[in-house]
Write a protein that holds these residues in place. Structure first.
Motif, PDB file in Angstrom:
ATOM      1  N   ASN A  46       0.843  -1.200   0.000  1.00 27.97           N
ATOM      2  CA  ASN A  46       0.000   0.000   0.000  1.00 27.97           C
ATOM      3  C   ASN A  46       0.875   1.246   0.000  1.00 27.97           C
ATOM      4  O   ASN A  46       2.053   1.188   0.327  1.00 27.97           O
ATOM      5  CB  ASN A  46      -0.896   0.046   1.245  1.00 27.97           C
ATOM      6  N   HIS A  47       0.255   2.379  -0.315  1.00 25.81           N
ATOM      7  CA  HIS A  47       0.964   3.651  -0.207  1.00 25.81           C
ATOM      8  C   HIS A  47       0.603   4.262   1.147  1.00 25.81           C
ATOM      9  O   HIS A  47      -0.562   4.558   1.414  1.00 25.81           O
ATOM     10  CB  HIS A  47       0.583   4.609  -1.342  1.00 25.81           C
ATOM     11  N   LEU A  48       1.591   4.437   2.001  1.00 35.04           N
ATOM     12  CA  LEU A  48       1.398   5.018   3.329  1.00 35.04           C
ATOM     13  C   LEU A  48       2.017   6.414   3.361  1.00 35.04           C
ATOM     14  O   LEU A  48       3.081   6.633   2.778  1.00 35.04           O
ATOM     15  CB  LEU A  48       2.071   4.154   4.403  1.00 35.04           C
ATOM     16  N   ASP A  49       1.364   7.338   4.051  1.00 34.89           N
ATOM     17  CA  ASP A  49       1.914   8.672   4.264  1.00 34.89           C
ATOM     18  C   ASP A  49       1.701   9.099   5.707  1.00 34.89           C
ATOM     19  O   ASP A  49       0.767   8.642   6.378  1.00 34.89           O
ATOM     20  CB  ASP A  49       1.245   9.703   3.348  1.00 34.89           C
ATOM     21  N   LEU A  50       2.557  10.000   6.157  1.00 38.97           N
ATOM     22  CA  LEU A  50       2.461  10.627   7.479  1.00 38.97           C
ATOM     23  C   LEU A  50       2.178  12.111   7.299  1.00 38.97           C
ATOM     24  O   LEU A  50       2.640  12.718   6.331  1.00 38.97           O
ATOM     25  CB  LEU A  50       3.792  10.516   8.228  1.00 38.97           C
ATOM     26  N   ALA A  51       1.470  12.688   8.251  1.00 38.46           N
ATOM     27  CA  ALA A  51       1.210  14.129   8.226  1.00 38.46           C
ATOM     28  C   ALA A  51       1.698  14.751   9.526  1.00 38.46           C
ATOM     29  O   ALA A  51       1.411  14.245  10.611  1.00 38.46           O
ATOM     30  CB  ALA A  51      -0.281  14.392   8.048  1.00 38.46           C
ATOM     31  N   ARG A  52       2.409  15.840   9.378  1.00 40.71           N
ATOM     32  CA  ARG A  52       2.907  16.604  10.528  1.00 40.71           C
ATOM     33  C   ARG A  52       2.519  18.067  10.332  1.00 40.71           C
ATOM     34  O   ARG A  52       2.499  18.559   9.213  1.00 40.71           O
ATOM     35  CB  ARG A  52       4.418  16.485  10.653  1.00 40.71           C
ATOM     36  N   ALA A  53       2.249  18.721  11.422  1.00 41.44           N
ATOM     37  CA  ALA A  53       1.977  20.159  11.408  1.00 41.44           C
ATOM     38  C   ALA A  53       2.951  20.798  12.385  1.00 41.44           C
ATOM     39  O   ALA A  53       2.957  20.446  13.564  1.00 41.44           O
ATOM     40  CB  ALA A  53       0.542  20.452  11.807  1.00 41.44           C
ATOM     41  N   GLY A  54       3.764  21.684  11.874  1.00 41.34           N
ATOM     42  CA  GLY A  54       4.764  22.300  12.728  1.00 41.34           C
ATOM     43  C   GLY A  54       5.687  21.278  13.362  1.00 41.34           C
ATOM     44  O   GLY A  54       6.128  21.451  14.488  1.00 41.34           O
ATOM     45  N   GLY A  55       5.935  20.177  12.649  1.00 37.88           N
ATOM     46  CA  GLY A  55       6.813  19.124  13.154  1.00 37.88           C
ATOM     47  C   GLY A  55       6.131  18.120  14.070  1.00 37.88           C
ATOM     48  O   GLY A  55       6.747  17.149  14.486  1.00 37.88           O
TER      49      GLY A  55
END
Length: 140
Positions: A46-55
Motif C-alpha cells: 500500500n501507499h502510506l503517508d504521514l502528516a505533521r503540522a509544525g513538526g
C-alpha cells in the motif's frame, strides 16, 4: 492543494517513520494494533503517508491500490488534532494518489466506535454498505 498552515505530508522511510505511522494507526484503531513488522508489510503493498503540522505528528493515510478499479482510501487524524482541517486535506491527498493509480471508484474503512469517523465519511459522500467485526474483537 491548500493545506492547513504547516501541514506536511510525506511517505515514511525507515523504522522510526514507520513507527510513527504505526502510532497513528494504533491510536485511532485500538482494536487492531499493528506490530512494526505488520506495518513494514503494509508499506510494501500500500501507499502510506504521514502528516505533521509544525513538526508534530497529526495523522496518516493509506491508499490501497485499485482492484477492479476500486481503491481504498483511509485518512486518520489523532484525536487531539481533529476538527482543524487535517482530515479533509489528508483525504484529498489520498484521493489524488488513488486516482493517479487509476482508481475509478473509491471506498474507505471506518471504525464504527469512532464517532467522528462514520460521520466524516458520510459528509464526504460515502455510503455504508457493510459492517464487520475484526478477528478477536466485538466492535464493528
Amino acid at each position: 492543494m491548500n493545506s492547513p498552515p504547516g501541514l506536511h505530508v510525506e511517505q515514511p522511510h525507515g523504522d522510526d517513520a514507520l513507527g510513527d505511522w504505526r502510532h497513528v494507526h494504533n491510536a485511532v484503531i485500538p482494536v487492531q494494533p499493528l506490530s512494526l513488522a505488520e506495518v513494514r508489510e503494509r508499506a510494501e503493498r500500500n501507499h502510506l503517508d504521514l502528516a505533521r503540522a509544525g513538526g508534530v505528528l497529526v495523522g496518516s493515510t493509506t491508499v490501497r491500490p485499485p482492484k477492479d478499479g476500486v481503491a481504498t482510501v483511509i485518512a486518520r487524524v489523532l484525536p487531539a488534532h481533529r476538527r482543524r482541517g487535517y482530515g479533509t486535506e489528508l483525504y484529498a491527498h489520498a484521493l489524488h494518489q488513488a486516482r493517479a493509480l487509476g482508481a475509478t471508484a473509491i471506498e474507505t474503512c471506518v471504525l464504527a466506535s469512532n464517532e467522528d469517523g462514520p460521520r466524516y465519511a458520510r459528509v464526504h459522500g460515502f455510503t455504508e454498505i457493510d459492517r464487520y467485526v475484526l478477528p478477536g474483537s466485538t466492535i464493528p
